[in-house]
Design a protein around this motif. Structure first.
Motif, PDB file in Angstrom:
ATOM      1  N   PRO A 169       0.844  -1.202   0.000  1.00 27.07           N
ATOM      2  CA  PRO A 169       0.000   0.000   0.000  1.00 27.07           C
ATOM      3  C   PRO A 169       0.876   1.247   0.000  1.00 27.07           C
ATOM      4  O   PRO A 169       1.954   1.254   0.585  1.00 27.07           O
ATOM      5  CB  PRO A 169      -0.804  -0.126   1.305  1.00 27.07           C
ATOM      6  N   LEU A 170       0.407   2.308  -0.649  1.00 23.26           N
ATOM      7  CA  LEU A 170       1.212   3.525  -0.731  1.00 23.26           C
ATOM      8  C   LEU A 170       1.542   4.081   0.651  1.00 23.26           C
ATOM      9  O   LEU A 170       2.628   4.614   0.876  1.00 23.26           O
ATOM     10  CB  LEU A 170       0.473   4.588  -1.554  1.00 23.26           C
ATOM     11  N   ASN A 171       0.599   3.935   1.595  1.00 22.64           N
ATOM     12  CA  ASN A 171       0.856   4.509   2.919  1.00 22.64           C
ATOM     13  C   ASN A 171       1.850   3.688   3.732  1.00 22.64           C
ATOM     14  O   ASN A 171       2.203   4.059   4.843  1.00 22.64           O
ATOM     15  CB  ASN A 171      -0.451   4.688   3.704  1.00 22.64           C
ATOM     16  N   ALA A 172       2.299   2.538   3.177  1.00 21.01           N
ATOM     17  CA  ALA A 172       3.312   1.729   3.855  1.00 21.01           C
ATOM     18  C   ALA A 172       4.704   2.016   3.315  1.00 21.01           C
ATOM     19  O   ALA A 172       5.684   1.423   3.770  1.00 21.01           O
ATOM     20  CB  ALA A 172       2.995   0.243   3.696  1.00 21.01           C
ATOM     21  N   LEU A 173       4.810   2.937   2.346  1.00 18.55           N
ATOM     22  CA  LEU A 173       6.105   3.290   1.773  1.00 18.55           C
ATOM     23  C   LEU A 173       6.744   4.413   2.571  1.00 18.55           C
ATOM     24  O   LEU A 173       6.082   5.387   2.931  1.00 18.55           O
ATOM     25  CB  LEU A 173       5.939   3.727   0.311  1.00 18.55           C
ATOM     26  N   SER A 174       8.029   4.293   2.825  1.00 16.28           N
ATOM     27  CA  SER A 174       8.757   5.357   3.499  1.00 16.28           C
ATOM     28  C   SER A 174       8.888   6.543   2.541  1.00 16.28           C
ATOM     29  O   SER A 174       8.720   6.389   1.324  1.00 16.28           O
ATOM     30  CB  SER A 174      10.146   4.867   3.913  1.00 16.28           C
ATOM     31  N   PRO A 175       9.189   7.734   3.059  1.00 12.10           N
ATOM     32  CA  PRO A 175       9.361   8.892   2.179  1.00 12.10           C
ATOM     33  C   PRO A 175      10.384   8.655   1.073  1.00 12.10           C
ATOM     34  O   PRO A 175      10.166   9.037  -0.081  1.00 12.10           O
ATOM     35  CB  PRO A 175       9.814  10.000   3.141  1.00 12.10           C
ATOM     36  N   ASP A 176      11.496   8.001   1.409  1.00  9.35           N
ATOM     37  CA  ASP A 176      12.516   7.725   0.406  1.00  9.35           C
ATOM     38  C   ASP A 176      11.992   6.765  -0.657  1.00  9.35           C
ATOM     39  O   ASP A 176      12.260   6.926  -1.858  1.00  9.35           O
ATOM     40  CB  ASP A 176      13.766   7.142   1.070  1.00  9.35           C
ATOM     41  N   MET A 177      11.236   5.749  -0.229  1.00 12.34           N
ATOM     42  CA  MET A 177      10.664   4.801  -1.182  1.00 12.34           C
ATOM     43  C   MET A 177       9.650   5.482  -2.087  1.00 12.34           C
ATOM     44  O   MET A 177       9.556   5.172  -3.278  1.00 12.34           O
ATOM     45  CB  MET A 177      10.017   3.636  -0.424  1.00 12.34           C
ATOM     46  N   LEU A 178       8.880   6.424  -1.539  1.00  4.92           N
ATOM     47  CA  LEU A 178       7.924   7.178  -2.356  1.00  4.92           C
ATOM     48  C   LEU A 178       8.646   7.964  -3.447  1.00  4.92           C
ATOM     49  O   LEU A 178       8.217   7.967  -4.607  1.00  4.92           O
ATOM     50  CB  LEU A 178       7.112   8.137  -1.474  1.00  4.92           C
ATOM     51  N   ARG A 179       9.732   8.630  -3.075  1.00  6.28           N
ATOM     52  CA  ARG A 179      10.482   9.424  -4.058  1.00  6.28           C
ATOM     53  C   ARG A 179      11.062   8.537  -5.153  1.00  6.28           C
ATOM     54  O   ARG A 179      11.017   8.883  -6.337  1.00  6.28           O
ATOM     55  CB  ARG A 179      11.585  10.208  -3.347  1.00  6.28           C
ATOM     56  N   ARG A 180      11.596   7.402  -4.766  1.00  8.72           N
ATOM     57  CA  ARG A 180      12.163   6.487  -5.759  1.00  8.72           C
ATOM     58  C   ARG A 180      11.078   5.943  -6.688  1.00  8.72           C
ATOM     59  O   ARG A 180      11.276   5.830  -7.897  1.00  8.72           O
ATOM     60  CB  ARG A 180      12.861   5.320  -5.059  1.00  8.72           C
ATOM     61  N   ALA A 181       9.941   5.587  -6.088  1.00  7.22           N
ATOM     62  CA  ALA A 181       8.844   5.054  -6.896  1.00  7.22           C
ATOM     63  C   ALA A 181       8.309   6.099  -7.867  1.00  7.22           C
ATOM     64  O   ALA A 181       7.970   5.782  -9.015  1.00  7.22           O
ATOM     65  CB  ALA A 181       7.725   4.559  -5.985  1.00  7.22           C
ATOM     66  N   LEU A 182       8.238   7.352  -7.419  1.00  6.42           N
ATOM     67  CA  LEU A 182       7.772   8.427  -8.294  1.00  6.42           C
ATOM     68  C   LEU A 182       8.726   8.623  -9.460  1.00  6.42           C
ATOM     69  O   LEU A 182       8.299   8.763 -10.616  1.00  6.42           O
ATOM     70  CB  LEU A 182       7.635   9.724  -7.494  1.00  6.42           C
ATOM     71  N   LYS A 183      10.020   8.637  -9.173  1.00 10.31           N
ATOM     72  CA  LYS A 183      11.018   8.782 -10.234  1.00 10.31           C
ATOM     73  C   LYS A 183      10.906   7.658 -11.249  1.00 10.31           C
ATOM     74  O   LYS A 183      10.938   7.893 -12.468  1.00 10.31           O
ATOM     75  CB  LYS A 183      12.419   8.800  -9.624  1.00 10.31           C
ATOM     76  N   GLN A 184      10.730   6.408 -10.753  1.00  9.85           N
ATOM     77  CA  GLN A 184      10.625   5.266 -11.652  1.00  9.85           C
ATOM     78  C   GLN A 184       9.343   5.324 -12.473  1.00  9.85           C
ATOM     79  O   GLN A 184       9.344   5.003 -13.666  1.00  9.85           O
ATOM     80  CB  GLN A 184      10.667   3.962 -10.843  1.00  9.85           C
ATOM     81  N   ALA A 185       8.244   5.756 -11.840  1.00 11.86           N
ATOM     82  CA  ALA A 185       6.965   5.854 -12.556  1.00 11.86           C
ATOM     83  C   ALA A 185       7.048   6.870 -13.690  1.00 11.86           C
ATOM     84  O   ALA A 185       6.503   6.648 -14.789  1.00 11.86           O
ATOM     85  CB  ALA A 185       5.855   6.229 -11.583  1.00 11.86           C
ATOM     86  N   ILE A 186       7.732   7.986 -13.439  1.00 14.05           N
ATOM     87  CA  ILE A 186       7.882   9.005 -14.482  1.00 14.05           C
ATOM     88  C   ILE A 186       8.745   8.471 -15.621  1.00 14.05           C
ATOM     89  O   ILE A 186       8.432   8.660 -16.804  1.00 14.05           O
ATOM     90  CB  ILE A 186       8.496  10.290 -13.884  1.00 14.05           C
ATOM     91  N   GLU A 187       9.836   7.772 -15.275  1.00 15.28           N
ATOM     92  CA  GLU A 187      10.702   7.193 -16.302  1.00 15.28           C
ATOM     93  C   GLU A 187       9.957   6.164 -17.144  1.00 15.28           C
ATOM     94  O   GLU A 187      10.196   6.050 -18.351  1.00 15.28           O
ATOM     95  CB  GLU A 187      11.932   6.561 -15.650  1.00 15.28           C
ATOM     96  N   ASP A 188       9.046   5.420 -16.490  1.00 14.02           N
ATOM     97  CA  ASP A 188       8.268   4.398 -17.200  1.00 14.02           C
ATOM     98  C   ASP A 188       7.030   4.980 -17.886  1.00 14.02           C
ATOM     99  O   ASP A 188       6.256   4.232 -18.497  1.00 14.02           O
ATOM    100  CB  ASP A 188       7.831   3.294 -16.234  1.00 14.02           C
TER     101      ASP A 188
END
Length: 211
Positions: A169-188
């Motif tokens: 779940p998104l609310n189980a992601l740490s702030p750092d994990m959120l930033r990494r996931a956002l960067k990857q989502a934009i790249e994809d």
């Protein structure tokens, strides 16, 4: 009169605190089993501690750092004698630190971090702990682990068995994990996921400002 009144107010507040603690301890909860550790792809310094319900049909994952991942790995592999390690020694010199007197309870999640309590069953004392440390203590002292039922129902996902993938779940992601996931989502070019990640980040920022 004013002194007596203040005394009565303090006494009432103490009674209220006890009642609230009792309510927290008696509310519905789900017993969890620690089943293993999974690594986060792209984040070698972080791991996931996997816990399931007793039927092993649903599971939750709690993020941990590499230090806790290593410490728990020592206990689960049983290849190293940990009897002289600090957690084990502290439990040995604290004979009441057993399943009869204590349990671990996860009661909320805030900004990607599960909140854990060490519950004293004798006097209902609640001691906050870091979630991953609580799991390590449970393994060392053989304590039962629980999560409030409404939290488990909201955060758990279907147990995929031997598969090495797990949805978080998104609310189980740490702030750092959120930033990494956002960067990857934009790249994809996964803009729907990127939008959801941004919304989660904005909600956390707003909640922190309100506090």
């Amino acid at each position: 009169y004013s002194i007596r009144r203040r005394h009565n107010i303090c006494k009432s507040n103490c009674i209220l605190d006890i009642l609230l603690e009792c309510r927290n301890l008696t509310m519905s909860k789900v017993q969890l089993l620690f089943v293993g550790i999974s690594e986060i792809v792209g984040g070698p310094e972080l791991g996931l501690l996997l816990l399931t319900d007793l039927s092993r049909t649903r599971q939750v994952a709690i993020v941990c750092d590499s230090n806790i991942e290593y410490e728990i790995g020592l206990r689960t592999s049983k290849e190293v004698d940990t009897s002289r390690f600090l957690p084990e020694v502290l439990c040995q010199v604290s004979p009441l630190m057993t399943n009869e007197h204590y349990e671990i309870l996860f009661n909320s999640i805030i900004d990607g971090q599960y909140k854990a309590l060490l519950v004293n069953k004798d006097d209902l004392t609640l001691t906050p702990m870091r979630a991953s440390d609580a799991i390590l203590l449970a393994l060392v002292a053989k304590l039962e682990i629980f999560m409030e039922e409404h939290l488990f129902n909201r955060q758990s996902v279907h147990n995929m068995g031997g598969q090495n993938k797990m949805a978080l779940p998104l609310n189980a992601l740490s702030p750092d994990m959120l930033r990494r996931a956002l960067k990857q989502a934009i790249e994809d070019e996964n803009y729907e996921l990127a939008s959801m990640l941004r919304d989660e980040m904005k909600q956390r920022e707003k909640r922190n400002l309100d506090e």
